[in-house]
Scaffold this motif. Sequence first.
Motif, PDB file in Angstrom:
ATOM      1  N   UNK A  96       0.852  -1.182   0.000  1.00 54.37           N
ATOM      2  CA  UNK A  96       0.000   0.000   0.000  1.00 54.37           C
ATOM      3  C   UNK A  96       0.890   1.235   0.000  1.00 54.37           C
ATOM      4  N   UNK A  97       0.312   2.373  -0.355  1.00 56.42           N
ATOM      5  CA  UNK A  97       1.096   3.600  -0.370  1.00 56.42           C
ATOM      6  C   UNK A  97       1.627   3.930   1.017  1.00 56.42           C
ATOM      7  N   UNK A  98       0.799   3.731   2.058  1.00 56.94           N
ATOM      8  CA  UNK A  98       1.252   4.023   3.417  1.00 56.94           C
ATOM      9  C   UNK A  98       2.418   3.158   3.827  1.00 56.94           C
ATOM     10  N   UNK A  99       2.329   1.873   3.519  1.00 55.53           N
ATOM     11  CA  UNK A  99       3.422   0.957   3.832  1.00 55.53           C
ATOM     12  C   UNK A  99       4.682   1.354   3.072  1.00 55.53           C
ATOM     13  N   UNK A 100       4.541   1.654   1.782  1.00 60.42           N
ATOM     14  CA  UNK A 100       5.694   2.017   0.977  1.00 60.42           C
ATOM     15  C   UNK A 100       6.304   3.333   1.434  1.00 60.42           C
ATOM     16  N   UNK A 101       5.482   4.272   1.914  1.00 69.06           N
ATOM     17  CA  UNK A 101       6.018   5.518   2.440  1.00 69.06           C
ATOM     18  C   UNK A 101       6.895   5.262   3.664  1.00 69.06           C
ATOM     19  N   UNK A 102       6.425   4.395   4.549  1.00 67.53           N
ATOM     20  CA  UNK A 102       7.232   4.063   5.732  1.00 67.53           C
ATOM     21  C   UNK A 102       8.519   3.360   5.330  1.00 67.53           C
ATOM     22  N   UNK A 103       8.439   2.462   4.346  1.00 71.66           N
ATOM     23  CA  UNK A 103       9.628   1.757   3.888  1.00 71.66           C
ATOM     24  C   UNK A 103      10.627   2.715   3.246  1.00 71.66           C
ATOM     25  N   UNK A 104      10.134   3.679   2.465  1.00 77.63           N
ATOM     26  CA  UNK A 104      11.020   4.688   1.896  1.00 77.63           C
ATOM     27  C   UNK A 104      11.686   5.492   3.000  1.00 77.63           C
ATOM     28  N   UNK A 105      10.926   5.777   4.060  1.00 76.40           N
ATOM     29  CA  UNK A 105      11.512   6.454   5.209  1.00 76.40           C
ATOM     30  C   UNK A 105      12.616   5.643   5.847  1.00 76.40           C
ATOM     31  N   UNK A 106      12.423   4.315   5.930  1.00 71.45           N
ATOM     32  CA  UNK A 106      13.477   3.441   6.449  1.00 71.45           C
ATOM     33  C   UNK A 106      14.730   3.529   5.588  1.00 71.45           C
ATOM     34  N   UNK A 107      14.534   3.487   4.279  1.00 75.50           N
ATOM     35  CA  UNK A 107      15.681   3.532   3.388  1.00 75.50           C
ATOM     36  C   UNK A 107      16.465   4.824   3.555  1.00 75.50           C
ATOM     37  N   UNK A 108      15.753   5.947   3.659  1.00 79.58           N
ATOM     38  CA  UNK A 108      16.420   7.225   3.874  1.00 79.58           C
ATOM     39  C   UNK A 108      17.152   7.241   5.213  1.00 79.58           C
ATOM     40  N   UNK A 109      16.530   6.643   6.228  1.00 84.36           N
ATOM     41  CA  UNK A 109      17.118   6.573   7.567  1.00 84.36           C
ATOM     42  C   UNK A 109      18.431   5.788   7.524  1.00 84.36           C
ATOM     43  N   UNK A 110      18.419   4.657   6.843  1.00 82.13           N
ATOM     44  CA  UNK A 110      19.623   3.841   6.719  1.00 82.13           C
ATOM     45  C   UNK A 110      20.731   4.597   5.981  1.00 82.13           C
ATOM     46  N   UNK A 128      25.124  -1.844  -0.562  1.00 83.14           N
ATOM     47  CA  UNK A 128      24.312  -0.699  -0.163  1.00 83.14           C
ATOM     48  C   UNK A 128      23.359  -1.103   0.964  1.00 83.14           C
ATOM     49  N   UNK A 129      22.925  -0.131   1.790  1.00 82.23           N
ATOM     50  CA  UNK A 129      21.982  -0.447   2.864  1.00 82.23           C
ATOM     51  C   UNK A 129      20.692  -1.063   2.328  1.00 82.23           C
ATOM     52  N   UNK A 130      20.222  -2.114   3.003  1.00 81.59           N
ATOM     53  CA  UNK A 130      19.029  -2.845   2.592  1.00 81.59           C
ATOM     54  C   UNK A 130      18.026  -2.840   3.737  1.00 81.59           C
ATOM     55  N   UNK A 131      16.783  -2.522   3.437  1.00 78.61           N
ATOM     56  CA  UNK A 131      15.697  -2.603   4.413  1.00 78.61           C
ATOM     57  C   UNK A 131      15.089  -3.995   4.345  1.00 78.61           C
ATOM     58  N   UNK A 132      14.991  -4.647   5.489  1.00 77.72           N
ATOM     59  CA  UNK A 132      14.373  -5.979   5.564  1.00 77.72           C
ATOM     60  C   UNK A 132      13.151  -5.901   6.465  1.00 77.72           C
ATOM     61  N   UNK A 133      12.062  -6.512   6.031  1.00 73.50           N
ATOM     62  CA  UNK A 133      10.787  -6.394   6.723  1.00 73.50           C
ATOM     63  C   UNK A 133      10.593  -7.542   7.702  1.00 73.50           C
ATOM     64  N   UNK A 134      10.017  -7.227   8.861  1.00 74.25           N
ATOM     65  CA  UNK A 134       9.757  -8.255   9.866  1.00 74.25           C
ATOM     66  C   UNK A 134       8.505  -9.069   9.559  1.00 74.25           C
ATOM     67  N   UNK A 135       7.695  -8.610   8.632  1.00 76.94           N
ATOM     68  CA  UNK A 135       6.567  -9.402   8.180  1.00 76.94           C
ATOM     69  C   UNK A 135       5.315  -9.311   9.022  1.00 76.94           C
ATOM     70  N   UNK A 136       5.175  -8.257   9.819  1.00 77.75           N
ATOM     71  CA  UNK A 136       3.968  -8.126  10.628  1.00 77.75           C
ATOM     72  C   UNK A 136       2.771  -7.657   9.800  1.00 77.75           C
ATOM     73  N   UNK A 137       3.017  -6.937   8.716  1.00 78.00           N
ATOM     74  CA  UNK A 137       1.913  -6.453   7.884  1.00 78.00           C
ATOM     75  C   UNK A 137       2.266  -6.587   6.412  1.00 78.00           C
ATOM     76  N   UNK A 138       1.330  -7.048   5.644  1.00 77.80           N
ATOM     77  CA  UNK A 138       1.312  -7.020   4.171  1.00 77.80           C
ATOM     78  C   UNK A 138       2.262  -7.993   3.486  1.00 77.80           C
ATOM     79  N   UNK A 139       3.491  -8.139   3.954  1.00 74.00           N
ATOM     80  CA  UNK A 139       4.470  -8.933   3.214  1.00 74.00           C
ATOM     81  C   UNK A 139       5.168  -9.935   4.130  1.00 74.00           C
TER      82      UNK A 139
END
Length: 271
Positions: free
Chosen positions: A187-201, A239-250
């Motif tokens: 979802x857009x909300x999930x992807x926005x948070x993930x993009x935030x993670x990538x920027x954070x890393x 390069x920095x990689x975001x890995x998901x814990x899998x609690x929502x969506x994926x």
Amino acid sequence: MGHTVSGGHRRSSGWQTGGVTSSDTASETVRPTAARAGGGDPRDESPQFVLPLVVRIEKAEPPARTDALQTAARAVLAMLSDERSQGEGDEEGEWARAVRDWQDARIRKVVRRARGAEWRRAAQLPGITVTGAAAEVRVFPPVPLDGWPKELVKLQVSGTDLADPEPPAAPDPARPVLWLNPDLEMSAGKAMAQAGHGAHLAWWGLDDAARAAWRDAGFALSVRTADPARWAELTTSGLPVVRDAGFTEIAPGSCTVVADHPTLRGCPTIG
């Protein structure tokens, strides 16, 4: 692009630093920590905070998806770099303690949506509004998991569905690019948070000079879906990689974002 800031400023005494891996609940970025003999995670013993992000989505004029993702990523960087988030002791900014506590535990990011009066109420709270081409995202200093301000607590997480009216142009190779996994639907909300993670890393991987240069450039960046043929190469590039814990969506362990900052190309893997 730019951001507007509400509230006073205090002098910075240095940048936040650290190395990270990432996972997600509503969305969560975490520092690597030593495993305990009993299997417990010491981060769970700390008070838990969340970074609230609110995207403005008016019914008549919702932002484009890519614009919203890029603006959310820049909002995270705006919070990390703000002088109110910096310092210690007598030089501590008003948000510094909350940001430090947030980054010392499980680093959650939650994206909610608002429009009309909801957005106007949210905009009155201390925070930073970051604007993109049309998107607006307001980021607030971290709050306890069970201590959301009343102006934000009723805002919805679900239903943040956005689309691009046309495919985004190829990114500028001289700018940082946050590459999304082409095999995942978010979802857009999930992807926005993930993009935030990538920027954070990416932020944590830079030295002070590179951070200052990025800040002075308005945190210019692109968010794009990677070419499927190149995704495996990106995830093993160092390069920095975001890995998901899998609690929502994926599924848990999914790689969601690779943070391709020109300064970090060839850096050791963060994970």
